[in-house]
Each structure stands twice: as C-alpha cells, then as structure tokens.
Design a protein around this motif. Sequence first.
Motif, PDB file in Angstrom:
ATOM      1  N   LEU A 138      -1.277   4.173   4.572  1.00 32.49           N
ATOM      2  CA  LEU A 138      -1.623   3.344   5.848  1.00 32.49           C
ATOM      3  C   LEU A 138      -0.726   3.475   6.765  1.00 32.49           C
ATOM      4  N   ASN A 139      -1.307   3.315   8.147  1.00 37.80           N
ATOM      5  CA  ASN A 139      -0.342   3.288   9.291  1.00 37.80           C
ATOM      6  C   ASN A 139       0.388   2.121   9.443  1.00 37.80           C
ATOM      7  N   GLU A 140       0.243   1.182   8.883  1.00 39.71           N
ATOM      8  CA  GLU A 140       0.896  -0.108   9.065  1.00 39.71           C
ATOM      9  C   GLU A 140       0.985  -0.697   7.555  1.00 39.71           C
ATOM     10  N   ARG A 141       1.942  -1.413   7.330  1.00 39.70           N
ATOM     11  CA  ARG A 141       2.328  -2.205   6.050  1.00 39.70           C
ATOM     12  C   ARG A 141       1.629  -3.473   6.119  1.00 39.70           C
ATOM     13  N   PRO A 142       0.571  -3.722   5.043  1.00 35.04           N
ATOM     14  CA  PRO A 142       0.029  -5.012   5.350  1.00 35.04           C
ATOM     15  C   PRO A 142       0.820  -6.251   4.954  1.00 35.04           C
ATOM     16  N   PRO A 143       0.517  -7.291   5.194  1.00 35.84           N
ATOM     17  CA  PRO A 143       1.305  -8.545   4.845  1.00 35.84           C
ATOM     18  C   PRO A 143       1.558  -8.863   3.493  1.00 35.84           C
ATOM     19  N   GLU A 144       2.557  -9.287   2.821  1.00 34.15           N
ATOM     20  CA  GLU A 144       2.825  -9.469   1.397  1.00 34.15           C
ATOM     21  C   GLU A 144       1.688 -10.225   0.839  1.00 34.15           C
ATOM     22  N   GLY A 145       1.076  -9.490  -0.371  1.00 39.39           N
ATOM     23  CA  GLY A 145       0.179 -10.333  -1.234  1.00 39.39           C
ATOM     24  C   GLY A 145      -1.102  -9.964  -0.626  1.00 39.39           C
ATOM     25  N   GLU A 146      -1.575  -9.252   0.340  1.00 40.57           N
ATOM     26  CA  GLU A 146      -2.528  -9.180   1.209  1.00 40.57           C
ATOM     27  C   GLU A 146      -3.296  -7.818   0.654  1.00 40.57           C
ATOM     28  N   VAL A 147      -4.471  -8.045  -0.171  1.00 39.11           N
ATOM     29  CA  VAL A 147      -5.402  -6.879  -0.022  1.00 39.11           C
ATOM     30  C   VAL A 147      -6.330  -6.634   0.984  1.00 39.11           C
ATOM     31  N   LEU A 148      -6.389  -5.357   1.576  1.00 39.83           N
ATOM     32  CA  LEU A 148      -7.448  -5.290   2.538  1.00 39.83           C
ATOM     33  C   LEU A 148      -8.554  -4.529   2.018  1.00 39.83           C
ATOM     34  N   ASP A 149      -9.663  -5.059   2.786  1.00 43.18           N
ATOM     35  CA  ASP A 149     -10.952  -4.521   2.255  1.00 43.18           C
ATOM     36  C   ASP A 149     -11.182  -3.209   2.992  1.00 43.18           C
ATOM     37  N   ARG A 150     -12.335  -2.584   3.163  1.00 46.62           N
ATOM     38  CA  ARG A 150     -12.538  -1.394   3.686  1.00 46.62           C
ATOM     39  C   ARG A 150     -12.442  -1.486   5.113  1.00 46.62           C
ATOM     40  N   ALA A 151     -13.150  -2.335   5.853  1.00 49.16           N
ATOM     41  CA  ALA A 151     -13.009  -2.468   7.126  1.00 49.16           C
ATOM     42  C   ALA A 151     -11.762  -2.835   7.744  1.00 49.16           C
ATOM     43  N   GLU A 152     -11.020  -3.455   6.977  1.00 48.39           N
ATOM     44  CA  GLU A 152      -9.270  -3.810   7.309  1.00 48.39           C
ATOM     45  C   GLU A 152      -8.684  -2.309   7.463  1.00 48.39           C
ATOM     46  N   LEU A 153      -8.819  -1.611   6.232  1.00 46.07           N
ATOM     47  CA  LEU A 153      -8.334  -0.329   5.987  1.00 46.07           C
ATOM     48  C   LEU A 153      -8.593   0.558   7.133  1.00 46.07           C
ATOM     49  N   GLU A 154      -9.733   0.475   7.729  1.00 44.79           N
ATOM     50  CA  GLU A 154     -10.225   1.455   8.892  1.00 44.79           C
ATOM     51  C   GLU A 154      -9.662   0.695  10.201  1.00 44.79           C
ATOM     52  N   ARG A 155      -9.553  -0.257  10.125  1.00 38.45           N
ATOM     53  CA  ARG A 155      -9.064  -0.754  11.503  1.00 38.45           C
ATOM     54  C   ARG A 155      -7.590  -0.437  11.522  1.00 38.45           C
ATOM     55  N   VAL A 156      -6.516  -0.616  10.295  1.00 39.84           N
ATOM     56  CA  VAL A 156      -5.331  -0.313  10.591  1.00 39.84           C
ATOM     57  C   VAL A 156      -5.291   1.162  10.592  1.00 39.84           C
ATOM     58  N   GLY A 157      -6.033   2.014  10.005  1.00 41.85           N
ATOM     59  CA  GLY A 157      -5.677   3.482  10.128  1.00 41.85           C
ATOM     60  C   GLY A 157      -4.872   3.808   9.200  1.00 41.85           C
ATOM     61  N   TYR A 158      -5.031   5.339   8.826  1.00 44.14           N
ATOM     62  CA  TYR A 158      -4.509   6.071   7.887  1.00 44.14           C
ATOM     63  C   TYR A 158      -4.335   7.506   7.966  1.00 44.14           C
ATOM     64  N   CYS A 159      -3.516   7.816   7.201  1.00 44.28           N
ATOM     65  CA  CYS A 159      -3.333   9.669   7.187  1.00 44.28           C
ATOM     66  C   CYS A 159      -3.119  10.042   5.758  1.00 44.28           C
ATOM     67  N   LEU A 160      -3.298  11.382   5.556  1.00 43.97           N
ATOM     68  CA  LEU A 160      -3.020  11.884   4.296  1.00 43.97           C
ATOM     69  C   LEU A 160      -1.517  12.470   4.508  1.00 43.97           C
ATOM     70  N   LYS A 161      -0.973  12.475   3.128  1.00 44.33           N
ATOM     71  CA  LYS A 161       0.534  13.312   3.090  1.00 44.33           C
ATOM     72  C   LYS A 161       0.329  13.924   1.913  1.00 44.33           C
ATOM     73  N   ILE A 162       1.158  15.142   1.763  1.00 40.85           N
ATOM     74  CA  ILE A 162       1.200  15.933   0.614  1.00 40.85           C
ATOM     75  C   ILE A 162       2.667  15.447  -0.022  1.00 40.85           C
ATOM     76  N   MET A 163       2.726  15.049  -1.329  1.00 39.22           N
ATOM     77  CA  MET A 163       3.989  14.924  -1.876  1.00 39.22           C
ATOM     78  C   MET A 163       4.092  15.716  -3.192  1.00 39.22           C
ATOM     79  N   GLU A 164       5.401  16.366  -2.991  1.00 41.78           N
ATOM     80  CA  GLU A 164       5.731  17.595  -4.126  1.00 41.78           C
ATOM     81  C   GLU A 164       7.065  16.928  -4.612  1.00 41.78           C
ATOM     82  N   ARG A 165       7.065  17.280  -6.128  1.00 39.52           N
ATOM     83  CA  ARG A 165       8.133  16.814  -6.676  1.00 39.52           C
ATOM     84  C   ARG A 165       8.780  18.346  -7.301  1.00 39.52           C
ATOM     85  N   PHE A 166      10.120  18.501  -6.861  1.00 37.82           N
ATOM     86  CA  PHE A 166      10.985  19.526  -7.135  1.00 37.82           C
ATOM     87  C   PHE A 166      11.918  19.699  -8.061  1.00 37.82           C
ATOM     88  N   GLU A 167      12.244  18.328  -8.651  1.00 40.24           N
ATOM     89  CA  GLU A 167      13.225  18.228  -9.947  1.00 40.24           C
ATOM     90  C   GLU A 167      13.078  16.841 -10.227  1.00 40.24           C
TER      91      GLU A 167
END
Length: 111
Positions: free
Chosen positions: A82-111
Amino acid sequence: MKNEDLPVGLFNGTVATTNGLYSIKDIDLDTAKRYIKQKGFISAIGHEATAEIMSDLFGMNIPMNRIQFHQQIGQIGIVFKLNERPPEGEVLDRAELERVGYCLKIMERFE
C-alpha cells in the motif's frame, strides 16, 4: 541467487517472515507475471480485498490464505504494498485499497 525450485511467495506487506538478509525493490507487473508463470506461487495474502485485486492484476485466482509463511533462502516474494499505512485495526475494502493506491515489490531472501 534465486532458488529455482521454490514457488514465488505472494504477500500483502513487506514483512520479513524469518531472520535473514533481504532485498526489496520495485517490480513491474509484467516481470512479476513472468516469475509467477515460471515458478508458480503460494499465496500468503491475508486479506480478501487484496486477493481480489491481485487476482485481477495477474489474471488468475490468487486466494486469500492466512498462513504462517517462512520465506526460504533464495526464494522470491512478490509484495502488494500500500502507498499509505491504514489506521490501526482498520481493514480496507477494495474501493479503499484502490483509493489509497499500491505498488508491487520484489522481496528476495539472500541468507
């Protein structure tokens, strides 16, 4: 170094699932799709709305799967961040996720 035998882990957040050395970088959707097509995946997506969006992005069923996942050395993860951290305890629905925005990351574990 990537472990070719391990499926891609799909996460909804850049969380280190176990001790280790990790790299996190932006990844575009087409590259993420190629990794999933080549390696398969295991969903560790813990929220239904995120699973719905990822299913649409990747053009396949990405189920919600609240599991205790431990990323292995050499295993990659694709992260829905997510592009922003939601308030504590809040579960966002799809419309709210789309409003906040998001990106994709690749996470690699090396050791």
